[in-house]
Scaffold this motif. Structure first.
Motif, PDB file in Angstrom:
ATOM      1  N   ASN A 157       0.830  -1.213   0.000  1.00  0.00           N
ATOM      2  CA  ASN A 157       0.000   0.000   0.000  1.00  0.00           C
ATOM      3  C   ASN A 157       0.859   1.257   0.000  1.00  0.00           C
ATOM      4  N   HIS A 158       1.969   1.230   0.732  1.00  0.00           N
ATOM      5  CA  HIS A 158       2.885   2.372   0.724  1.00  0.00           C
ATOM      6  C   HIS A 158       3.463   2.583  -0.676  1.00  0.00           C
ATOM      7  N   SER A 159       3.854   1.492  -1.331  1.00  0.00           N
ATOM      8  CA  SER A 159       4.403   1.590  -2.687  1.00  0.00           C
ATOM      9  C   SER A 159       3.367   2.139  -3.661  1.00  0.00           C
ATOM     10  N   ILE A 160       2.126   1.714  -3.508  1.00  0.00           N
ATOM     11  CA  ILE A 160       1.055   2.223  -4.372  1.00  0.00           C
ATOM     12  C   ILE A 160       0.882   3.719  -4.160  1.00  0.00           C
ATOM     13  N   GLU A 161       0.887   4.164  -2.916  1.00  0.00           N
ATOM     14  CA  GLU A 161       0.765   5.594  -2.621  1.00  0.00           C
ATOM     15  C   GLU A 161       1.889   6.390  -3.269  1.00  0.00           C
ATOM     16  N   GLN A 162       3.116   5.885  -3.169  1.00  0.00           N
ATOM     17  CA  GLN A 162       4.259   6.575  -3.764  1.00  0.00           C
ATOM     18  C   GLN A 162       4.140   6.642  -5.282  1.00  0.00           C
ATOM     19  N   ASP A 163       3.702   5.561  -5.888  1.00  0.00           N
ATOM     20  CA  ASP A 163       3.554   5.523  -7.332  1.00  0.00           C
ATOM     21  C   ASP A 163       2.455   6.470  -7.793  1.00  0.00           C
ATOM     22  N   LEU A 164       1.349   6.499  -7.065  1.00  0.00           N
ATOM     23  CA  LEU A 164       0.257   7.417  -7.422  1.00  0.00           C
ATOM     24  C   LEU A 164       0.702   8.879  -7.283  1.00  0.00           C
ATOM     25  N   LEU A 165       1.506   9.155  -6.271  1.00  0.00           N
ATOM     26  CA  LEU A 165       2.044  10.507  -6.098  1.00  0.00           C
ATOM     27  C   LEU A 165       2.931  10.882  -7.280  1.00  0.00           C
ATOM     28  N   LEU A 167       2.792   9.660 -10.342  1.00  0.00           N
ATOM     29  CA  LEU A 167       1.935   9.851 -11.509  1.00  0.00           C
ATOM     30  C   LEU A 167       1.230  11.202 -11.469  1.00  0.00           C
ATOM     31  N   LYS A 168       0.748  11.578 -10.305  1.00  0.00           N
ATOM     32  CA  LYS A 168       0.065  12.865 -10.152  1.00  0.00           C
ATOM     33  C   LYS A 168       1.003  14.015 -10.522  1.00  0.00           C
ATOM     34  N   LYS A 169       2.241  13.953 -10.032  1.00  0.00           N
ATOM     35  CA  LYS A 169       3.211  15.012 -10.321  1.00  0.00           C
ATOM     36  C   LYS A 169       3.586  15.023 -11.801  1.00  0.00           C
TER      37      LYS A 169
END
Length: 182
Positions: A157-165, A167-169
């Motif tokens: 879940n932490h890795s998913i959050e980092q990846d989504l961040l 992508l957002k940037k």
């Protein structure tokens, strides 16, 4: 009176680019050499079974590939790490049930490695790589949810959050590398 030896940090020391500093790098390179030797031994057993019916050989070979991939990752060679993790996943998929924990772990390693690769790429390519990372991370998450591995789920879940961040940037129109993400 001799001075006590300083305590080693819990996490290896790295330079500004994320590369391991001299003593830690040497340790990882030495470990990589031993893991490659273990791989060669396991590969002989795997190759001795031409139809690859003995799933233990496949699992052992996949474990060697994973540890080699982890060492390449620590050394900052993300492409070699990815290649080894992908091969480990292929072997595990051939040898194991679809919702096996090790397939989830391999998927997580691949997602994390793709994330690191994306942080070094230009925008368009980084978006594609980060999206591919998410595919592997969500696959790992689904497997860990299915088998109830809450410990691994925290990391995924932490890795998913980092990846989504990331992508957002990236989608805001900027090139980002891992040094500027924090």
């Amino acid at each position: 009176m001799p001075q006590p030896e300083p305590a080693r940090a819990a996490y290896p020391a790295k330079d500004a680019a994320g590369r391991l500093l001299h003593p830690e790098r040497r340790r990882v390179e030495e470990a990589l050499g031993w893991h490659k030797k273990a791989y060669e031994i396991r590969k002989k057993f795997y190759d001795s079974d031409p139809d690859h019916q003995n799933k233990t050989y496949s699992a052992l070979l996949a474990t060697s590939l994973t540890t080699i991939g982890v060492n390449f990752y620590k050394l900052g060679d993300y492409q070699k790490a990815l290649d080894h993790h992908l091969e480990a996943l292929r072997l595990r998929e051939d040898a194991m049930q679809p919702y096996n924990e090790y397939i989830g772990i391999s998927s997580n390693y691949i997602g994390g490695t793709l994330y690191k690769i994306a942080t070094t790429q230009k925008k368009r390519e980084a978006i594609r790589t980060a999206e591919k990372a998410l595919e592997y991370l969500y696959r790992a998450k689904n497997i860990m949810e299915e088998i109830g591995n809450k410990e691994q789920l925290k990391y995924i879940n932490h890795s998913i959050e980092q990846d989504l961040l990331l992508l957002k940037k990236l989608k805001k129109g900027k090139n980002y590398n891992h040094h500027r993400l924090k």
